[in-house]
Design a protein around this motif. Structure first.
Motif, mmCIF file in Angstrom:
data_model
loop_
_atom_site.group_PDB
_atom_site.id
_atom_site.type_symbol
_atom_site.label_atom_id
_atom_site.label_comp_id
_atom_site.label_asym_id
_atom_site.label_seq_id
_atom_site.Cartn_x
_atom_site.Cartn_y
_atom_site.Cartn_z
ATOM 1 N N GLU A 129 37.424 72.993 34.485
ATOM 2 C CA GLU A 129 37.652 74.362 34.970
ATOM 3 C C GLU A 129 39.141 74.676 35.057
ATOM 4 O OE1 GLU A 129 33.813 74.976 37.824
ATOM 5 O OE2 GLU A 129 35.096 73.252 38.012
ATOM 6 N N LEU A 158 33.506 69.410 33.385
ATOM 7 C CA LEU A 158 33.363 70.863 33.308
ATOM 8 C C LEU A 158 34.683 71.582 33.026
ATOM 9 C CD1 LEU A 158 30.782 71.411 36.161
ATOM 10 C CD2 LEU A 158 30.371 71.347 33.724
ATOM 11 N N HIS A 180 27.225 68.985 36.385
ATOM 12 C CA HIS A 180 26.757 70.294 36.842
ATOM 13 C C HIS A 180 25.720 70.146 37.953
ATOM 14 C CE1 HIS A 180 25.405 74.587 35.584
ATOM 15 N NE2 HIS A 180 26.467 74.640 36.367
ATOM 16 N N PRO A 210 27.918 72.441 30.377
ATOM 17 C CA PRO A 210 26.576 72.275 30.939
ATOM 18 C C PRO A 210 25.454 72.535 29.936
ATOM 19 C CG PRO A 210 27.658 74.199 31.898
ATOM 20 C CD PRO A 210 28.608 73.616 30.936
#
Lengths: 493, 113
Positions: free
Chosen positions: A493, A491, A191, A67
């Motif tokens: 994760e 992102l 994001h 981000p």
């Protein structure tokens, strides 16, 4: 190699910069731009293969985590559009060699051309909302220059209007980014999407969604905001017109599709409902314009507006099937609009006029041109073995499944009007008695004709190869209809 | 403070809209200038106007102002500057070629030369 993503941006960028140094040497310019354009296509093909085998490719510029830095994201939708853009750019370049004329070529035509390609490819690839604005400006700045280059009266007049409209829409875009930043506090698209989903439904998000619809609607010529397009696209020479018609409005459509599938999926009833109504009105107004004029350029220009409506109707229906249809139709429309603009460029050159009433009997002298135009016209209206069929059938079927009979009916009916408008060109221009033209000599069109013929062959193959392309394009639509895939890819994760 | 800025920006947008709807080309360009001023101020305001040091690490402050909107504005300013320069030059050329700065007279029908 993830840095493959940057190649469709870097190659046009460096080509443009190198070209600036050889402004007066036309043969060198042509060679460099051919090489640059072909290597962009090759890079795009490699990237497309990588995305197909390994899934979404992302690259964090400068190794900053997702981000915080700018991320470039290449999913199936964007790489397909980048590939189509590179192909169209190459074909328009071939056409430019023969038609654009020495005085334009000497004054930085090719550098502006490549900056336009850079802007369009960048807008398709970026994963950051403000970076999207910057690439929009790169694209628009190049388009201002290409529009005004040559400096005839009509070009100057229309450039003023085009400039003013785009300055206002860029101002609104920055406003939209400012509001969005104050709500979510981030600029990375994945994001933003995540934050908006966490926040849930709120009134301000819907307002921002509509503001973005206005901004991208001005860029993409949506119903109440298309007023600038017929004049502005009338002014420039044929290859520039083909680039504009094939690429510029499609970037606006892509941005609407991206934001409306990734960000604003909370209050779908209102935002997508509004988009649906606007799309239907766009189709109707475009169809009225397309049948009203007897000027070949105007007819094709209004056909752009019809296609914008059809694609956005698919986005507004917002099911996996309709999104597949939209992506199908978007790529088809980019190819076929470029082909048609190049063809009418040739028609205007041989007939010496763009008025249909002063033409006739061109098929006696130019059979190749005539039949290419015929096939392109059928492909545009979506006759089954050709390219426009699959996209439209998916959009219409998804519309009917969603219970929107009126909208789907109008999409179907619009095909008829589109077919009528282009057949009007074919019947009045190519059939009938051969008229006396200004040039008694037969104008050599063989070289010019190769460019639209390449695109028409692409359109035919695109139609015939639907079976093979379907899995690729449904992968593209899957990313659009399911934002989690995109968010997880960016992102990590 | 944000409220005051919002009113100010609203007035700027109002004047910009009024100017862009006028007949004279130069007034329109002044309007676009005002519009971009308003937009840049809006970016600054929407980033928040809390008290803090200028975003320089040498200041060793407790809190800094948000550096991101400032970077965005800087980008937007140069873009607006480039486009305004082009717009002014195109307006000058148009005045030379068409001999008028009145937008009403710049209507023109289909592709007349």
């Amino acid at each position: 190699m993830n840095s493959l993503i940057t190649l469709p941006l870097l190659i046009p960028f460096f080509t443009a910069i190198i070209l600036v140094f050889f402004a007066k040497n036309i043969p060198v310019q042509r060679w460099i731009s051919t090489i640059g354009s072909i290597s962009t296509i090759i890079a795009a093909v490699f990237l497309a293969i990588t995305v197909y085998t390994d899934g979404i490719q992302t690259m964090n510029l400068g190794n900053w985590e997702a981000p915080f830095g700018i991320t470039l994201v290449s999913d199936m939708t964007s790489i397909l559009l980048v590939l189509t853009t590179s192909l169209i750019a190459f074909v328009c370049l071939l056409y430019s060699f023969r038609s654009i004329g020495k005085e334009r070529e000497e004054f930085y035509y090719y550098p502006s051309f490549f900056f336009l390609v850079l802007g369009v490819n960048g807008a398709f690839t970026t994963g950051d909302i403000f970076n999207l604005f910057v690439f929009f400006e790169v694209m628009l700045m190049a388009s201002y220059v290409l529009l005004v280059l040559g400096g005839t009266k009509i070009q100057l007049r229309e450039t003023i209007k085009y400039l003013l409209v785009n300055i206002i829409s860029s101002g609104l875009f920055v406003m939209g980014v400012a509001y969005l930043y104050s709500v979510v506090g981030t600029l990375n698209m994945a994001h933003i999407s995540l934050r908006l989903h966490e926040m849930g439904q709120s009134g301000i998000v819907t307002v921002i969604a509509v503001l973005f619809l206005i901004v991208f609607g001005i860029k993409g010529a949506l119903f109440p905001l298309y007023f600038w397009l017929p004049g502005a696209y009338y002014a420039p020479p044929a290859p520039v017109m083909a680039m504009f018609g094939a690429l510029l409005t499609k970037v606006g459509i892509y941005s609407i599709a991206r934001t409306y599938t990734l960000f604003f999926t909370q209050d779908v009833g209102y935002t997508h409902g509004l988009l649906e109504i606007l799309a239907i009105f766009t189709i109707i107004l475009g169809a009225i314009g397309a049948i009203a004029y007897s000027d070949v350029k105007k007819i094709i220009i209004y056909n752009i507006i019809v296609a914008v409506g059809v694609i956005l109707f698919g986005v507004a229906t917002f099911t996996p099937e309709s999104l597949t249809g939209s992506v199908f139709y978007l790529i088809h429309d980019m190819i076929i609009k470029a082909a048609l603009f190049l063809l009418i460029g040739i028609i205007i050159k041989v007939a010496g006029t763009s008025n249909l009433k002063e033409m006739g009997g061109l098929i006696h002298r130019y059979p190749g041109l005539g039949w290419t135009f015929f096939i392109a016209a059928l492909a545009l209206s979506g006759i089954p073995p050709l390219s426009g069929f699959m996209g439209k059938i998916l959009i219409v079927r998804a519309g009917i499944d969603a219970g929107n009979y009126w909208g789907s009916g109008i999409v179907l009916l619009s095909s008829l009007f589109v077919l009528f408008s282009v057949m009007k060109i074919f019947i009045n221009g190519f059939w009938g008695e051969a008229r006396e033209y200004k040039q008694q000599e037969k104008v050599p069109v063989k070289w010019l004709l190769t460019a639209p013929v390449i695109l028409t062959i692409c359109a035919v193959l695109y139609g015939l190869g639907t079976e093979a392309l379907y899995p690729i394009i449904s992968t593209a639509a899957e990313t659009l209809s399911n934002p989690e895939i995109y968010i997880n890819a960016v992102l990590k994760e | 403070m944000e409220i005051l800025m919002s009113f100010l920006i609203g007035i700027i947008f109002m004047s910009a809209t009024y100017l862009m709807l006028s007949k004279s080309l130069l007034r329109i360009i002044v309007g676009t200038g005002l519009l971009s001023h308003g937009v840049h101020l809006l970016l600054l305001t929407m980033g928040g106007l809390k008290k803090g040091a200028a975003p320089l690490l040498g200041q060793h402050a407790e809190a800094y102002t948000d550096p991101l909107p400032q970077a965005l504005i800087l980008t937007a300013i140069v873009i607006a500057f480039g486009i305004t320069a082009l717009f002014l030059v195109v307006a000058y050329r148009t005045y030379q070629e068409l001999g008028s700065d009145n937008m009403e007279l710049m209507r023109g029908k289909e592709g007349n030369e």
